[in-house]
Design an enzyme around this catalytic site. Structure first.
Site, short mmCIF file in Angstrom:
data_model
loop_
_atom_site.label_atom_id
_atom_site.label_comp_id
_atom_site.label_asym_id
_atom_site.label_seq_id
_atom_site.Cartn_x
_atom_site.Cartn_y
_atom_site.Cartn_z
CG ASP A 68 -4.81 7.02 2.51
OD1 ASP A 68 -3.73 7.04 1.89
OD2 ASP A 68 -5.73 6.20 2.25
CG ASP B 195 2.97 7.54 -2.60
OD1 ASP B 195 3.18 7.13 -3.76
OD2 ASP B 195 3.31 6.91 -1.58
CB CYS C 154 5.86 2.91 -6.60
SG CYS C 154 4.35 2.14 -6.00
#
Length: 429
Positions: free
Chosen positions: A264, A309, A362
């Site tokens: 990340d 993601d 999302c």
């Protein structure tokens, strides 16, 4: 606490959120810290009411003809909690802690609210007006219905960790919480949303949770991880790993075969990944921290699946984080789309010929979803879209292009978007 004091607390917290533009989690904590007299049931009651108001803020204000936190609280009690007007009036007038007697205008609005059918789609759907064009693009004439479903309370979804147990054993362990199979994925379980005024049972109290038998993970997130396909024995890079939720789902699908790398751009987000992976029994994980300048060295052109993601606006998770939709601004959306382009381009260097990128958000906004994939395909001619799922329970949610679009209304999940991009085994000339 008596109901009057609880109503005053909810109004106070909502005023704090509105006037100081404060995340509701922080506003609730500040109230809790200053209200040591409030018991756990009081805190659950107040929190449930505050979150319900934030989910339906615009439609509640429309019904009352008043956009104040006080009016929204009264409207929520009547419309969402099914309180009779006299009960609301009695609680409001409960001296000395109630918020004060209902005015004639408030009583009249509760008895004869404005008809929501006359409201614009963004009010009926409880989303910011500036997002109406995006919602219309995504959902057409059903935009208001989709928004309304994004304003409902969400269930608790769990993923059975197949590195430790199976669905049958997990269901037995979760019997006190009334978990049930979702019927979509074999290892996905669901606990219905609790009554908002009641304190929900703690998953941590279930001994099997500490053993790593299951993880809290929305069904849509589990579906996104499944879109990586058969990855056992493969080389997988989770490029935006965050806290490691999808990393663990991917590792379970790999059955500890092959290698998964978690990275990340912000090191602090990876802090829990090692601990969670140890609890889950993951043995094929390497955490690559950005504190090292060459954190991803050696992975160029060697990865079978790069899972992204992507950082996004989180519009698909409004059921769980309702305050975020009112803090979302056009500038934030613009920043997120730039971030998404950047991470997609960054991922290309790691994908081997014939490998895949799984791009996930999302978000329900086309600007973050289809538009980003279309722009990527214009920049990188050696990638093509392949269907995001072969699951017979999910193929009906594929778009004409092969993308997977999920929402509370269509799939009873959070709002998610998944695109699978396959790299050619040859380089175009």
């Amino acid at each position: 606490m008596r109901d009057g004091g609880r109503l005053s607390a909810a109004i106070e917290i909502l005023t704090d959120v509105e006037t100081r533009h404060r995340p509701v989690k922080l506003a609730l904590k500040a109230w809790g810290d200053a209200s040591r007299f409030a018991g756990s049931k009081d805190r659950a009651w107040v929190s449930g009411l505050v979150l319900d108001v934030l989910r339906r803020r615009r439609s509640l204000a429309w019904r009352m003809g008043d956009d104040s936190p006080r009016a929204a609280v009264f409207s929520a009690l009547h419309v969402l909690w099914n309180w009779q007007v006299e009960r609301i009036a009695e609680a409001a007038a409960d001296a000395p802690h109630g918020p004060g007697e209902l005015s004639e205008a408030e009583r009249s609005a509760l008895v004869q609210p404005r008809d929501l059918a006359d409201a614009p789609p963004s009010i009926r759907g409880d989303y910011p007006e500036w997002l109406q064009p995006s919602f219309a693009r995504a959902f057409g004439h059903e935009a208001a219905l989709e928004g309304a479903m994004l304003s409902e309370r969400a269930p608790v979804d769990l993923r059975v960790n197949t590195l430790k147990t199976d669905a049958e054993q997990a269901l037995k362990a979760l019997a006190p919480l009334n978990a049930a199979p979702t019927g979509v994925l074999p290892n996905a379980l669901r606990i219905a949303a609790p009554d908002p005024s009641q304190r929900s049972q703690s998953l941590e109290a279930v001994p099997a949770f500490s053993k790593g038998w299951f993880e809290v993970q929305d069904l849509a997130s589990q579906i996104a991880a499944e879109s990586a396909g058969d990855i056992a024995g493969k080389q997988v890079l989770d490029l935006c790993a965050g806290g490691g939720g999808k990393t663990l789902a991917l590792a379970a699908a790999m059955a500890n075969k092959g290698q998964i790398y978690a990275y990340d751009s912000e090191a602090r987000r990876l802090a829990d990944t090692v601990r969670r992976s140890e609890r889950a029994g993951v043995r094929n994980l390497q955490v690559r921290s950005p504190i090292y300048p060459d954190a991803l060295k050696g992975l160029d052109g060697k990865i079978d699946v790069v899972f992204i993601d992507a950082p996004c606006t989180g519009t698909g998770a409004w059921r769980r984080h309702p305050d975020t939709k009112w803090r979302l601004k056009p500038a934030t959306l613009a920043q997120r789309t730039a971030d998404q382009d950047g991470v997609l381009d960054h991922s290309v260097q790691f994908v081997k010929p014939g490998g895949r990128i799984v791009y996930v958000t999302c978000s329900v906004l086309p600007e973050e979803d289809e538009d980003r994939v279309a722009a990527f395909l214009e920049r990188w001619m050696d990638f093509r879209v392949i269907p995001a799922t072969q699951n017979p329970h999910l193929v009906s949610h594929l778009t004409a292009e092969g993308y997977l679009r999920l929402s509370p209304r269509s799939s009873a999940t959070d709002g998610f978007f998944v695109a699978v991009l396959e790299r050619a085994k040859w380089t175009p000339q």
